[in-house]
Motif scaffolding. Structure first.
Motif, PDB file in Angstrom:
ATOM      1  N   ARG A  40      -4.372  -0.838  14.705  1.00  0.00           N
ATOM      2  CA  ARG A  40      -3.273   0.146  14.718  1.00  0.00           C
ATOM      3  C   ARG A  40      -3.650   1.352  15.558  1.00  0.00           C
ATOM      4  O   ARG A  40      -2.847   1.874  16.323  1.00  0.00           O
ATOM      5  N   GLU A  41      -4.873   1.802  15.406  1.00  0.00           N
ATOM      6  CA  GLU A  41      -5.306   2.981  16.162  1.00  0.00           C
ATOM      7  C   GLU A  41      -5.273   2.714  17.664  1.00  0.00           C
ATOM      8  O   GLU A  41      -4.888   3.578  18.435  1.00  0.00           O
ATOM      9  N   LYS A  42      -5.688   1.513  18.019  1.00  0.00           N
ATOM     10  CA  LYS A  42      -5.722   1.166  19.439  1.00  0.00           C
ATOM     11  C   LYS A  42      -4.295   1.118  20.004  1.00  0.00           C
ATOM     12  O   LYS A  42      -4.008   1.678  21.068  1.00  0.00           O
ATOM     13  N   GLU A  43      -3.399   0.474  19.249  1.00  0.00           N
ATOM     14  CA  GLU A  43      -2.004   0.389  19.689  1.00  0.00           C
ATOM     15  C   GLU A  43      -1.420   1.782  19.901  1.00  0.00           C
ATOM     16  O   GLU A  43      -0.703   2.049  20.854  1.00  0.00           O
ATOM     17  N   LEU A  44      -1.774   2.636  18.954  1.00  0.00           N
ATOM     18  CA  LEU A  44      -1.257   3.989  18.990  1.00  0.00           C
ATOM     19  C   LEU A  44      -1.737   4.728  20.226  1.00  0.00           C
ATOM     20  O   LEU A  44      -0.976   5.425  20.900  1.00  0.00           O
ATOM     21  N   ALA A  45      -3.006   4.559  20.530  1.00  0.00           N
ATOM     22  CA  ALA A  45      -3.597   5.233  21.680  1.00  0.00           C
ATOM     23  C   ALA A  45      -2.894   4.774  22.956  1.00  0.00           C
ATOM     24  O   ALA A  45      -2.582   5.583  23.838  1.00  0.00           O
TER      25      ALA A  45
END
Ligand code: GDP
Length: 495
Positions: free
Chosen positions: A366-371
């Motif tokens: 999720r964090e990667k997608e968000l970035a």
């Protein structure tokens, strides 16, 4: 077997809001304190919190402690198990050494004593007292955290020349919360600077209802150095023990706790304190996820014994793997059952670890997608070219009760702005603010706009902790006003 999230949280001693939040992090969806979990799921969760599930988890693969006896008063008496606590340097080790020496003298064969985690003192009356010989509070707390009620009473050592100190009070607190009765041993009475009366009044001032002041907590004056009063201390322990009427079955499947575990030249050994039943060579036992067939039992004087009855501790040889201190020990009726139970527990643990690992991977994804999403949004702004150069952008996440209101909020928010600062909606959706909304807002530096939705308490706290601002209104006009205020806060002041 079913359990509610609220009750499981209680059992695991985790604050409910935090517990629900952590369950969500573990990957449970739509979870609330009223949600009902199956026994198996609950066991997995419990393992995440470091507990060995001994609850009935609905399958026949595990070992369980026996139900409590119907009429305990008819059972044989067992030796009391005693823990010594108190402030540093008040003499815990000295007292234990003195007691241990007297235990050696009373051993028929004598022998060199070794530390195995506990030792028993045989009194001339034929009675026995078992002392846990790891002084200090850490050991007591570790056992307690695992739900192990290993000790029947606490000897609170207070130095006569130093009186009540912070760790004295801490020990008192632990004993109280574990509902374990205490006996006060005022130590170092051989010293000239000893002031017994001061210790008594300091204890009374801290709520200890000592005998001299009309209460029922025994106080004994001792010296670990000269041995003065030590017989009285043992007498007091037996008196309290009689009052507590400490009894246990000597037969049936044995139960106990691992006090210590280590690898010695003779092999893997673990000291087990037996609480019910009797352990003998050849018995099959399970401690945590480890099964063992008992090869031999030895006491603290390194003497092999034929059996370990309730209220005694023995070093057990025969482990394939070392068990953990604090593990509950259960006897199995046969080798098959022991192995199945150990295997089953191992499997449960692996499944729990998988769940945790998956949750962690989800979070990372999720964090990667968000970035990536953010990088894209930034690129769009740059494409705006010179016209938007130097324009500040304030990010928003919009949540509303229904689709129509979300659209209306987005539209009115996007209207706000000028050539210095403008608003941008990064995310919008219907429904209450979720943890991933807060997470997203925190990473992207967004403000959350909430329209006509209740905000759960744990979300408010989570946002507060993450420094995420939530603007909450039930009238679109008010929400727009609030956004305008935020944006005008970013304008260059006109001098
Ligand atoms: P612990 O930190 O509570 O385990 O305390 P210790 O047993 O290590 O004792 C701390 C110091 O007090 C040591 O120097 C002991 O020799 C001394 N001590 C312990 N008990 C007595 C006692 O009854 N009388 C005197 N005079 N000294 C003692």
């Amino acid at each position: 077997e079913f359990i509610s999230v609220a009750n499981l949280g209680l059992a695991l001693n985790v604050k409910l809001d935090i517990f629900v939040q952590q369950l969500e992090e573990l990957g449970f969806e739509d979870i609330s304190k009223e949600s009902i979990l199956t026994g198996e799921t609950a066991a997995l969760v419990a393992q995440e919190y470091g507990y060995e599930p001994t609850v009935d988890i609905g399958e026949d693969e595990d070992l369980k402690p026996r139900p409590p006896p119907e009429d305990p008063t008819s059972l044989p008496l067992r030796p009391p198990v005693v823990t010594i606590m108190g402030h540093v340097d008040h003499g815990k080790t000295t007292l234990l050494d003195y007691l241990r020496k007297s235990s050696i003298v009373s051993q028929e064969h004598g022998g060199i004593t070794q530390h195995i985690g506990a030792f028993s003192v045989n009194l001339s009356s034929g009675k026995q007292i078992t002392f846990l010989d790891t002084p200090g509070h850490a050991a007591f707390l570790t056992m307690r955290q695992r739900g192990a009620n290993v000790t029947d009473m606490v000897i609170l050592v207070v130095a006569a020349d130093d009186s009540v100190k912070p760790q004295t009070l801490e020990a008192l607190k632990h004993a109280r919360s574990a509902k374990v009765p205490i006996i006060v041993a005022i130590n170092k009475v051989d010293k000239d600077s000893a002031n017994v009366e001061r210790v008594k009044s300091d204890l009374a001032a801290n709520g200890v209802e000592i005998e001299d002041y009309g209460g029922d907590v025994q106080v004994v004056c001792v010296s670990g150095k000269t041995g003065q009063g030590m017989a009285d201390l043992e007498e007091s322990i037996l008196t309290l023990s009689e009052m507590l009427d400490i009894r246990a079955e000597t037969d049936g499947m044995a139960e106990g706790w691992v006090l210590e575990s280590s690898i010695k030249p003779i092999g893997r050994v673990a000291t087990v304190l037996v609480k019910r039943g009797t352990l003998r060579p050849g018995d099959h036992i399970v401690a945590g996820r480890v099964a063992a067939k008992i090869r031999s039992l030895r006491n603290e004087a390194r003497i092999e014994v034929d059996e370990a009855p309730p209220g005694t501790a023995v070093e057990i040889l025969g482990w394939k793997e070392p068990p953990d201190a604090g593990d509950q020990v259960l006897q199995a009726p046969n080798e098959d059952k022991a192995k199945t139970a150990a295997h089953y527990r191992q499997e449960l643990k692996e499944r729990a670890e998988n769940i945790a690992q998956q949750a962690e991977q989800d979070r990372e994804r999720r964090e990667k997608e968000l970035a990536e999403e953010l990088a894209e949004a930034d690129a769009e702004v740059e494409e705006g070219g010179a016209a938007s150069a130097g324009i500040k952008t304030i990010n928003f996440t919009v949540k509303g009760d229904v689709h129509g209101s979300v659209e209306a909020v987005c539209a009115s928010v996007l209207e706000i702005g000028n050539n210095e600062v403008r608003s941008r909606v990064l995310q919008s959706a219907t429904g209450q603010i979720t943890e991933s909304d807060v997470e997203h807002a925190s990473i992207s530096g967004s403000i959350i706009l909430n329209f006509n939705n209740p905000i759960p308490g744990h979300i408010k706290r989570m946002a507060e902790e993450a420094g995420v601002k939530i603007l909450d209104h039930n009238v679109i006009y008010h929400l727009a006003e609030a956004v305008r205020d935020v944006l005008s806060g970013h304008l260059t002041p006109i001098i």
